[in-house]
Motif scaffolding. Structure first.
Motif, short mmCIF file in Angstrom:
data_model
loop_
_atom_site.label_atom_id
_atom_site.label_comp_id
_atom_site.label_asym_id
_atom_site.label_seq_id
_atom_site.Cartn_x
_atom_site.Cartn_y
_atom_site.Cartn_z
N VAL A 79 0.86 -1.17 0.00
CA VAL A 79 0.00 0.00 0.00
C VAL A 79 0.90 1.23 0.00
O VAL A 79 2.03 1.17 0.50
CB VAL A 79 -0.95 0.00 1.22
N ALA A 80 0.44 2.33 -0.57
CA ALA A 80 1.29 3.52 -0.67
C ALA A 80 0.50 4.76 -0.26
O ALA A 80 -0.70 4.85 -0.48
CB ALA A 80 1.82 3.69 -2.09
N PHE A 81 1.21 5.70 0.32
CA PHE A 81 0.67 7.01 0.69
C PHE A 81 0.38 7.79 -0.59
O PHE A 81 1.27 7.99 -1.42
CB PHE A 81 1.70 7.74 1.54
N HIS A 82 -0.86 8.22 -0.78
CA HIS A 82 -1.24 8.98 -1.97
C HIS A 82 -1.01 10.47 -1.70
O HIS A 82 -1.75 11.08 -0.92
CB HIS A 82 -2.70 8.72 -2.33
N ALA A 83 0.00 11.02 -2.33
CA ALA A 83 0.39 12.41 -2.07
C ALA A 83 -0.28 13.38 -3.03
O ALA A 83 -0.54 13.04 -4.19
CB ALA A 83 1.90 12.54 -2.17
N ASP A 84 -0.57 14.56 -2.53
CA ASP A 84 -0.93 15.68 -3.40
C ASP A 84 0.32 16.37 -3.90
O ASP A 84 0.34 16.93 -5.00
CB ASP A 84 -1.82 16.67 -2.65
N VAL A 85 1.39 16.34 -3.07
CA VAL A 85 2.68 16.90 -3.45
C VAL A 85 3.77 15.97 -2.93
O VAL A 85 3.72 15.53 -1.78
CB VAL A 85 2.90 18.31 -2.86
N THR A 86 4.74 15.68 -3.77
CA THR A 86 5.93 14.93 -3.37
C THR A 86 7.13 15.85 -3.49
O THR A 86 7.37 16.45 -4.55
CB THR A 86 6.14 13.69 -4.26
N LEU A 87 7.89 15.96 -2.40
CA LEU A 87 9.06 16.83 -2.36
C LEU A 87 10.32 15.97 -2.49
O LEU A 87 10.82 15.43 -1.51
CB LEU A 87 9.09 17.65 -1.06
N CYS A 88 10.80 15.82 -3.72
CA CYS A 88 11.98 15.01 -3.99
C CYS A 88 13.23 15.75 -3.50
O CYS A 88 13.42 16.92 -3.81
CB CYS A 88 12.07 14.73 -5.49
N LEU A 89 14.08 15.06 -2.77
CA LEU A 89 15.23 15.69 -2.13
C LEU A 89 16.52 15.42 -2.91
O LEU A 89 16.85 14.28 -3.19
CB LEU A 89 15.38 15.17 -0.70
N GLY A 90 17.22 16.49 -3.24
CA GLY A 90 18.55 16.37 -3.83
C GLY A 90 18.54 16.08 -5.31
O GLY A 90 18.74 16.96 -6.14
N LEU A 148 2.53 7.24 -11.08
CA LEU A 148 2.07 8.58 -11.41
C LEU A 148 0.80 9.00 -10.69
O LEU A 148 0.64 10.17 -10.34
CB LEU A 148 1.90 8.72 -12.93
N ASP A 149 -0.11 8.07 -10.46
CA ASP A 149 -1.37 8.43 -9.80
C ASP A 149 -1.21 8.58 -8.30
O ASP A 149 -2.17 8.91 -7.59
CB ASP A 149 -2.44 7.38 -10.10
N ILE A 150 -0.02 8.33 -7.79
CA ILE A 150 0.24 8.38 -6.35
C ILE A 150 1.09 9.59 -5.97
O ILE A 150 1.00 10.09 -4.85
CB ILE A 150 0.94 7.07 -5.90
N LEU A 151 1.88 10.08 -6.90
CA LEU A 151 2.86 11.12 -6.58
C LEU A 151 2.26 12.50 -6.40
O LEU A 151 2.80 13.33 -5.65
CB LEU A 151 3.91 11.20 -7.70
N GLY A 152 1.18 12.82 -7.09
CA GLY A 152 0.68 14.18 -7.12
C GLY A 152 1.65 15.08 -7.85
O GLY A 152 2.40 14.66 -8.74
N GLU A 153 1.69 16.35 -7.48
CA GLU A 153 2.68 17.28 -8.03
C GLU A 153 4.04 16.95 -7.44
O GLU A 153 4.16 16.70 -6.23
CB GLU A 153 2.28 18.71 -7.66
N VAL A 154 5.07 16.94 -8.27
CA VAL A 154 6.41 16.59 -7.80
C VAL A 154 7.33 17.80 -7.92
O VAL A 154 7.43 18.41 -8.99
CB VAL A 154 6.99 15.41 -8.58
#
Length: 522
Positions: A180-191, A203-209
């Motif tokens: 199972v995965a956390f469905h994000a509205d925004v994903t803050l990719c680090l680095g 793609l349907d889980i990441l939200g805005e990246v």
């Protein structure tokens, strides 16, 4: 590529990101200092985001912070602390008692500050935002039990959901859901960008990246990935830089590329028309279309500037042969396939002999899959050609071309196919991947489901053959031009979508929007 490589282009695996961070720590950069720096930037981003997203809220929004046992949880705790200092109400929920020492230290300090720690996840129901700090990059085990119940509950809530680095439950490299995965509205990719963020499965889980830079020295990236990292993303700058621009002031059409597009049949007349309109949008100097003779009046009307060759046709309305005076060697690039049907394998045999870049799409790919010497690209890479062979399959066509490839992941599958066949492979999907025989891979990060329409691929073929012809006559590298075509095509759909909605971008509209994508930019 020099050390000054653009980090926004780079895509890393979990192992590569870990190796880069290890270099930072071995050079003397403390883990605690990195956590403070990264989390401070996350907190500032969230503050700005909240001010834009909820500008009319009379009171600061309440944040619920999910804290995992690793350093991703430590990042979340530092974010919670910094937002608490800025007056935001914060509630912390930690589903697991065990934690790494640094994460535990931040938890203890948060408690000492009086930041509320809730006992059940249901107590987060009143929060306006939930921040996912459960697991970061490198997760490989499926989420189950209590943690799965927590994430399922959060996904059902109306709050805005943010993930740190990559949503918990997503495989960093493949984008697969681990239980199972956390469905994000925004994903803050680090680095640096992670591979999983570009996989169709996620793609349907990441939200805005969004990528948050934390000043990784480029020398460390080069030390791990080399001067030219194998996985890269297309950016607007990289796409525009590859275009054959600016044009010299003293030029003429034959210096701006000549292409031949062999396409169409009585049954699929529209495919030839749409591919021709895509070629027109590329700005290529001269378009020549080879179509069944019954289609010549239609193409003359729709693309009047093109030279239309009327080909003898079969009783079913497919091209039977090319005209006897058609000299294939005069063209800078040839494309074969849109709307062609598979009635004339000799057309493929003819174009394979030409010493010019060749693009195969649609029935051109089906003819190749049936070619006696193809054998999935194993027996004779690119069938002995010295010039580039460019294949543009959708997943079904890809399986017919490369039935022996086992990887279910588009990037890896395209890489294997390109290295096995010697062809440049453009594997279509929600995120198009372009794989070169040298093992390099380019991914288009921006697209839209508006392109899930019949004819969109024909427009791409025309645009691509036009750009490749432009570049080939000027002896430019082919792979960057193919990437630019993919980017330009997607940007045209995004621009058309703004005017017509995701349901309104038919292929003809797309072809008419393409010329405006670069307006004011070059």
């Amino acid at each position: 590529m020099p050390v000054e490589l653009d980090l926004d282009l780079v895509i890393v695996s979990a192992a590569e990101m870990s190796a880069i961070e290890t270099r930072l720590f071995e050079a003397g950069f403390p883990v605690a200092a990195l956590m403070e720096k990264v989390a401070g930037r996350i907190a500032r981003w969230i503050q700005h985001w909240l001010s834009q997203r909820l500008p009319q809220t009379p009171n600061p929004p309440h944040l619920g912070v999910l804290v995992g046992p690793g350093h991703n949880g430590g990042d979340a705790l530092v974010v919670a602390r910094e937002l608490w200092f800025q007056g935001y109400p914060v509630s912390i929920y930690r589903p697991l008692e065990k934690a790494k020492p640094l994460t535990q230290a931040h938890f203890d300090y948060a408690q000492s500050l009086g930041i509320p720690v809730v006992e059940t996840w249901q107590e987060l129901q009143g929060c306006q935002v939930i921040l996912d700090g459960l697991f970061g990059f490198g997760q490989t085990r499926p989420i189950a039990g209590k943690l799965a119940d927590l994430i399922t509950w959060v996904n059902q809530q109306p709050q805005q959901r943010l993930s740190i680095d990559i949503p918990s439950g997503i495989h960093t490299d493949t984008g697969e859901v681990l239980g199972v995965a956390f469905h994000a509205d925004v994903t803050l990719c680090l680095g640096l960008w992670k591979r999983g963020l570009f996989q169709d499965a996620a793609l349907d889980i990441l939200g805005e990246v969004q990528r948050l830079d934390f000043d990784i020295p480029r020398a460390d990236v080069v030390a791990v990935l080399g001067k030219s990292p194998k996985w890269q993303r297309i950016t607007p700058d990289s796409a525009r830089k590859a275009l054959p621009l600016p044009r010299p002031r003293s030029t003429h059409k034959y210096r701006q590329g000549q292409l031949l597009l062999i396409a169409g049949s009585r049954q699929y007349a529209g495919a030839a028309s749409l591919a021709a309109l895509g070629a027109r949008a590329s700005g290529v100097g001269m378009v020549t279309l080879a179509v069944p003779e019954s289609l010549q009046p239609l193409l003359n009307q729709q693309v009047p500037e093109a030279l239309v060759l009327a080909c003898p046709e079969t009783p079913e309305g497919a091209i039977a042969d090319l005209p006897s005076d058609c000299d294939l060697n005069r063209y800078d690039t040839i494309a074969l396939g849109p709307g062609l049907t598979q009635q004339t394998p000799a057309l493929l045999e003819a174009v394979l002999q030409v010493d010019a870049p060749l693009i195969l799409d649609a029935d051109g790919l089906n003819l190749l899959a049936a070619h006696a010497d193809w054998n999935g690209g194993n027996a004779n890479p690119t069938l002995g050609r010295s010039s580039p062979l460019i294949l543009t399959p959708h997943p079904g066509e890809f399986r017919r071309l490369f039935p022996q490839l086992s990887s279910p992941h588009p990037g890896e599958a395209a890489q294997q196919a390109a290295q096995q066949s010697g062809a440049l492979v453009v594997l279509k999907g929600a995120r198009v991947v372009i794989a070169s025989p040298d093992g390099s891979l380019t991914i288009n990060p921006e697209s839209t489901p508006a392109l899930a329409r019949g004819g969109s691929g024909d427009v791409l073929t025309g645009l691509m053959v036009g750009l490749v012809a432009l570049g080939a006559c000027q002896e430019r590298a082919i792979a960057p031009l193919v990437s630019s075509a993919v980017w330009w095509h997607a940007q045209g759909a995004l621009q058309a979508q703004q005017q017509r909605s995701v349901l309104g971008v038919d292929a003809w509209t797309l072809s008419q929007t393409l010329p405006f994508v670069l307006k004011g930019q070059i």
